[in-house]
Design an enzyme around this catalytic site. Structure first.
Site, PDB file in Angstrom:
ATOM      1  N   THR A   1      -8.055  -0.251  55.693  1.00  0.00           N
ATOM      2  CA  THR A   1      -8.174   0.350  54.358  1.00  0.00           C
ATOM      3  C   THR A   1      -7.981  -0.737  53.298  1.00  0.00           C
ATOM      4  OG1 THR A   1      -5.823   0.918  54.101  1.00  0.00           O
ATOM      5  CG2 THR A   1      -7.223   2.528  55.234  1.00  0.00           C
TER       6      THR A   1
ATOM      7  N   TYR B   1       6.938   1.466  43.129  1.00  0.00           N
ATOM      8  CA  TYR B   1       6.320   0.626  44.163  1.00  0.00           C
ATOM      9  C   TYR B   1       7.331   0.343  45.273  1.00  0.00           C
ATOM     10  CZ  TYR B   1       3.876  -3.350  46.270  1.00  0.00           C
ATOM     11  OH  TYR B   1       3.259  -4.202  47.158  1.00  0.00           O
TER      12      TYR B   1
END
Ligand code: NAD
Length: 239
Positions: free
Chosen positions: A8, A149
């Site tokens: 991905t 994050y």
């Protein structure tokens, strides 16, 4: 064993380097990215021509469970799944909108759940498979101004360790590579001065290269399944 990898976020940066490394090693590839499908199709064609492997490119938003299901309807299931797609968000947590929070968590963490859920049945049937997640050193230590994050990557590390235990009896390994500072567009917001400041703290005295991460990921893919549940730092000795 089948040599078929799904990567991905392969249009640029670390994902692109992984695609090149795996094609060179003779893997058939399924590549996906969210936007630059033309660039990804060109990469797929180059890799097919150069390394004589089967390489197909798809546009798919991996943070969307329906899009992941659609992707798996179209492809040959992978023996190696590399969950690399990710986004960063830099800013104070108090300034962060609900949308930005969800986008960060869904892209960096929920996507990995959607991809694994779709890929695991074939691996179970084969009694083999490798899942390799691309994490960050911030997942363990946390970074100021990158709270969402860091949380997404910390979640990814825990996901990796837990899934490794769940799948070890079935001959499937699950590991993560936790990157330090790697030279990609994700860091293009840093000025030369800011970059030099960070590098001054890295014992290796330089920023890492996407190809270096890719070679560690290939060695994990080719390693024994007894190596599982590990978060391997590739950070020049930084964190
Ligand atoms: P990048 O921004 O250069 O590339 C990100 C890739 O992810 C692109 O191909 C993009 O299309 C894809 N992507 C983003 N959102 C997506 C979505 N919803 N669906 C499908 N694809 C999507 O970033 P990079 O630096 O190559 O980062 C790759 C991975 O490495 C990320 O998971 C990132 O968190 C991690 N990482 C990078 C660094 C670094 O310093 N570059 C450090 C630690 C971890």
């Amino acid at each position: 064993m089948e040599k078929r990898a799904l990567i991905t976020g392969a249009s640029r940066g670390i994902g692109r380097a992984i695609a090149i490394e795996f094609a060179r090693a003779g893997y058939d590839l399924t590549l996906c990215c969210i936007r630059n499908i033309e660039g990804l199709e060109n990469l797929a064609k180059d890799l097919t021509d150069t390394y004589k492997v089967k390489c197909v490119a798809y546009q798919a938003d991996v943070s969307d469970p329906a899009a992941v299901r659609k992707l798996f309807d179209k492809i040959d299931p992978p023996s190696v799944l590399i969950n690399n797609a990710g986004i960063s968000y830099v800013g104070l947590v108090t300034d962060m909108s609900d949308e930005d929070w969800m986008k960060t968590i869904n892209t960096n963490l929920s996507s990995v759940f959607y991809m694994c859920r779709a890929a695991i049945p074939h691996m179970l049937a084969e009694f083999s498979g490798k899942i390799i997640n691309v994490s960050s050193v911030w997942g363990e230590s946390g970074a100021s101004m990158e709270v969402a994050y860091s949380a997404s990557k910390g979640g990814l590390d825990a996901f990796t360790k837990a899934l490794a235990k769940e799948l070890a009896p079935s001959g499937i390994s699950v590991n993560a590579v936790a990157c330090g500072l790697i030279d990609t567009d994700m860091n293009s917001r840093l000025s030369d001065e800011e970059l030099a400041e960070v590098v001054a703290d890295i014992p290796a005295d330089r920023i890492g290269k996407p190809a270096e991460v890719a070679s560690v990921i290939l060695s994990l893919a080719e390693s024994t399944n007894y190596l599982t549940g590990q978060i391997i730092k590739v950070d020049g000795g930084w964190v």
